[in-house]
Design a protein around this motif. Structure first.
Motif, PDB file in Angstrom:
ATOM      1  N   GLY A   1    -148.795 -60.606  15.939  1.00 47.23           N
ATOM      2  CA  GLY A   1    -149.932 -59.766  15.601  1.00 47.23           C
ATOM      3  C   GLY A   1    -149.680 -58.828  14.438  1.00 47.23           C
ATOM      4  O   GLY A   1    -150.375 -57.822  14.284  1.00 47.23           O
ATOM      5  N   LEU A   2    -148.713 -59.142  13.604  1.00 41.80           N
ATOM      6  CA  LEU A   2    -148.384 -58.288  12.465  1.00 41.80           C
ATOM      7  C   LEU A   2    -149.078 -58.771  11.192  1.00 41.80           C
ATOM      8  O   LEU A   2    -149.432 -59.946  11.070  1.00 41.80           O
ATOM      9  N   ASP A   3    -149.231 -57.876  10.262  1.00 49.14           N
ATOM     10  CA  ASP A   3    -149.822 -58.186   8.957  1.00 49.14           C
ATOM     11  C   ASP A   3    -148.742 -58.871   8.111  1.00 49.14           C
ATOM     12  O   ASP A   3    -148.063 -58.240   7.307  1.00 49.14           O
ATOM     13  N   ALA A   4    -148.606 -60.175   8.334  1.00 50.79           N
ATOM     14  CA  ALA A   4    -147.518 -60.926   7.706  1.00 50.79           C
ATOM     15  C   ALA A   4    -147.609 -60.933   6.192  1.00 50.79           C
ATOM     16  O   ALA A   4    -146.587 -60.835   5.509  1.00 50.79           O
ATOM     17  N   GLU A   5    -148.788 -61.053   5.657  1.00 48.54           N
ATOM     18  CA  GLU A   5    -148.932 -61.108   4.200  1.00 48.54           C
ATOM     19  C   GLU A   5    -148.376 -59.849   3.539  1.00 48.54           C
ATOM     20  O   GLU A   5    -147.749 -59.910   2.498  1.00 48.54           O
ATOM     21  N   ARG A   6    -148.595 -58.722   4.176  1.00 46.24           N
ATOM     22  CA  ARG A   6    -148.143 -57.451   3.608  1.00 46.24           C
ATOM     23  C   ARG A   6    -146.674 -57.165   3.935  1.00 46.24           C
ATOM     24  O   ARG A   6    -145.925 -56.691   3.089  1.00 46.24           O
ATOM     25  N   LEU A   7    -146.257 -57.487   5.163  1.00 43.45           N
ATOM     26  CA  LEU A   7    -144.934 -57.073   5.634  1.00 43.45           C
ATOM     27  C   LEU A   7    -143.820 -58.105   5.442  1.00 43.45           C
ATOM     28  O   LEU A   7    -142.644 -57.746   5.437  1.00 43.45           O
ATOM     29  N   ALA A   8    -144.169 -59.379   5.316  1.00 42.75           N
ATOM     30  CA  ALA A   8    -143.150 -60.438   5.287  1.00 42.75           C
ATOM     31  C   ALA A   8    -142.088 -60.255   4.198  1.00 42.75           C
ATOM     32  O   ALA A   8    -140.900 -60.459   4.474  1.00 42.75           O
ATOM     33  N   PRO A   9    -142.431 -59.885   2.969  1.00 48.00           N
ATOM     34  CA  PRO A   9    -141.372 -59.707   1.970  1.00 48.00           C
ATOM     35  C   PRO A   9    -140.343 -58.632   2.373  1.00 48.00           C
ATOM     36  O   PRO A   9    -139.139 -58.821   2.197  1.00 48.00           O
ATOM     37  N   ALA A  10    -140.818 -57.528   2.948  1.00 44.18           N
ATOM     38  CA  ALA A  10    -139.892 -56.472   3.384  1.00 44.18           C
ATOM     39  C   ALA A  10    -139.046 -56.938   4.563  1.00 44.18           C
ATOM     40  O   ALA A  10    -137.849 -56.631   4.644  1.00 44.18           O
ATOM     41  N   VAL A  11    -139.649 -57.696   5.476  1.00 38.25           N
ATOM     42  CA  VAL A  11    -138.893 -58.225   6.620  1.00 38.25           C
ATOM     43  C   VAL A  11    -137.822 -59.196   6.133  1.00 38.25           C
ATOM     44  O   VAL A  11    -136.690 -59.186   6.621  1.00 38.25           O
ATOM     45  N   ALA A  12    -138.150 -60.019   5.156  1.00 36.49           N
ATOM     46  CA  ALA A  12    -137.161 -60.951   4.590  1.00 36.49           C
ATOM     47  C   ALA A  12    -135.979 -60.187   3.989  1.00 36.49           C
ATOM     48  O   ALA A  12    -134.826 -60.581   4.165  1.00 36.49           O
ATOM     49  N   ARG A  13    -136.278 -59.087   3.293  1.00 36.30           N
ATOM     50  CA  ARG A  13    -135.190 -58.269   2.725  1.00 36.30           C
ATOM     51  C   ARG A  13    -134.311 -57.712   3.843  1.00 36.30           C
ATOM     52  O   ARG A  13    -133.084 -57.732   3.746  1.00 36.30           O
ATOM     53  N   GLN A  14    -134.947 -57.219   4.912  1.00 40.82           N
ATOM     54  CA  GLN A  14    -134.184 -56.672   6.042  1.00 40.82           C
ATOM     55  C   GLN A  14    -133.322 -57.741   6.705  1.00 40.82           C
ATOM     56  O   GLN A  14    -132.185 -57.483   7.096  1.00 40.82           O
ATOM     57  N   LEU A  15    -133.856 -58.942   6.846  1.00 38.46           N
ATOM     58  CA  LEU A  15    -133.082 -60.030   7.439  1.00 38.46           C
ATOM     59  C   LEU A  15    -131.870 -60.374   6.578  1.00 38.46           C
ATOM     60  O   LEU A  15    -130.777 -60.653   7.097  1.00 38.46           O
ATOM     61  N   GLY A  16    -132.040 -60.350   5.259  1.00 38.87           N
ATOM     62  CA  GLY A  16    -130.904 -60.582   4.362  1.00 38.87           C
ATOM     63  C   GLY A  16    -129.855 -59.495   4.500  1.00 38.87           C
ATOM     64  O   GLY A  16    -128.651 -59.770   4.520  1.00 38.87           O
ATOM     65  N   MET A  17    -130.311 -58.256   4.613  1.00 37.57           N
ATOM     66  CA  MET A  17    -129.382 -57.142   4.803  1.00 37.57           C
ATOM     67  C   MET A  17    -128.613 -57.308   6.113  1.00 37.57           C
ATOM     68  O   MET A  17    -127.395 -57.123   6.152  1.00 37.57           O
ATOM     69  N   GLU A  18    -129.328 -57.674   7.169  1.00 36.85           N
ATOM     70  CA  GLU A  18    -128.692 -57.847   8.477  1.00 36.85           C
ATOM     71  C   GLU A  18    -127.664 -58.975   8.459  1.00 36.85           C
ATOM     72  O   GLU A  18    -126.583 -58.849   9.028  1.00 36.85           O
ATOM     73  N   ALA A  19    -127.995 -60.062   7.782  1.00 34.89           N
ATOM     74  CA  ALA A  19    -127.081 -61.203   7.727  1.00 34.89           C
ATOM     75  C   ALA A  19    -125.769 -60.827   7.036  1.00 34.89           C
ATOM     76  O   ALA A  19    -124.677 -61.116   7.547  1.00 34.89           O
ATOM     77  N   LEU A  20    -125.857 -60.159   5.888  1.00 36.67           N
ATOM     78  CA  LEU A  20    -124.625 -59.787   5.188  1.00 36.67           C
ATOM     79  C   LEU A  20    -123.900 -58.660   5.910  1.00 36.67           C
ATOM     80  O   LEU A  20    -122.669 -58.610   5.905  1.00 36.67           O
ATOM     81  N   GLU A  21    -124.647 -57.769   6.547  1.00 36.92           N
ATOM     82  CA  GLU A  21    -124.018 -56.698   7.317  1.00 36.92           C
ATOM     83  C   GLU A  21    -123.196 -57.290   8.463  1.00 36.92           C
ATOM     84  O   GLU A  21    -122.101 -56.814   8.755  1.00 36.92           O
ATOM     85  N   MET A  22    -123.716 -58.335   9.093  1.00 34.20           N
ATOM     86  CA  MET A  22    -122.992 -58.987  10.177  1.00 34.20           C
ATOM     87  C   MET A  22    -121.662 -59.547   9.670  1.00 34.20           C
ATOM     88  O   MET A  22    -120.615 -59.371  10.302  1.00 34.20           O
ATOM     89  N   LEU A  23    -121.679 -60.198   8.516  1.00 32.23           N
ATOM     90  CA  LEU A  23    -120.436 -60.725   7.937  1.00 32.23           C
ATOM     91  C   LEU A  23    -119.469 -59.588   7.617  1.00 32.23           C
ATOM     92  O   LEU A  23    -118.255 -59.710   7.800  1.00 32.23           O
ATOM     93  N   TRP A  24    -119.994 -58.465   7.140  1.00 36.83           N
ATOM     94  CA  TRP A  24    -119.177 -57.296   6.806  1.00 36.83           C
ATOM     95  C   TRP A  24    -118.486 -56.770   8.068  1.00 36.83           C
ATOM     96  O   TRP A  24    -117.302 -56.448   8.058  1.00 36.83           O
TER      97      TRP A  24
END
Length: 140
Positions: A46-69
């Motif tokens: 139920g989220l506004d994917a069109e507006r929020l998806a780019p920011a969520v993608a950035r957060q997912l990238g941050m989380e992925a590299l943070e996990m490796l760190w």
């Protein structure tokens, strides 16, 4: 792979976050399967994917590299970055002081890899206790 993880752990966390955000943006822009799945999941929630998806993608990238760190960074360095709620700390200490056990439940969201490090350094090492981490194997 081990050498790559060690090199990642030597980088400042702020740089890891910027690099992860960049990688997440690239994945969103150039990864049609990733983009489609992310948007579908967000719309299903139920989220506004069109507006929020780019920011969520950035957060997912941050989380992925943070996990490796986290995987190769010494726990002493990680613990300097962790903030704890005093009320929660009091409750867990009270349980251990009374000879009881404590259960820490975390969602599979965010940097859940830090919780076992925090629990060991904050309580388990002091009380001579061990830990069991439960998880469900992802369906793929």
């Amino acid at each position: 792979m081990n050498t790559l993880l060690k090199l990642i752990s030597l980088l400042p966390l702020s740089f890891i976050h910027r690099l992860g955000a960049f990688c997440g943006s690239l994945a969103f822009r150039f990864g049609p399967k990733f983009r489609k799945l992310l948007i579908e999941n967000m719309m299903g929630a139920g989220l506004d994917a069109e507006r929020l998806a780019p920011a969520v993608a950035r957060q997912l990238g941050m989380e992925a590299l943070e996990m490796l760190w986290i995987w190769k960074t010494p726990s002493s360095k990680i613990m300097k970055l962790v903030q704890s709620d005093e009320e929660g700390l009091k409750r867990v200490r009270a349980a251990y002081d009374a000879g009881r056990k404590a259960m820490i439940i975390t969602p599979h969201v965010g940097c859940f890899e830090i919780i076992p490090i925090w629990a060991y350094e904050t309580f388990l090492k002091h009380y001579g206790k061990s830990m069991v981490v439960l998880y469900r194997k992802p369906k793929m």
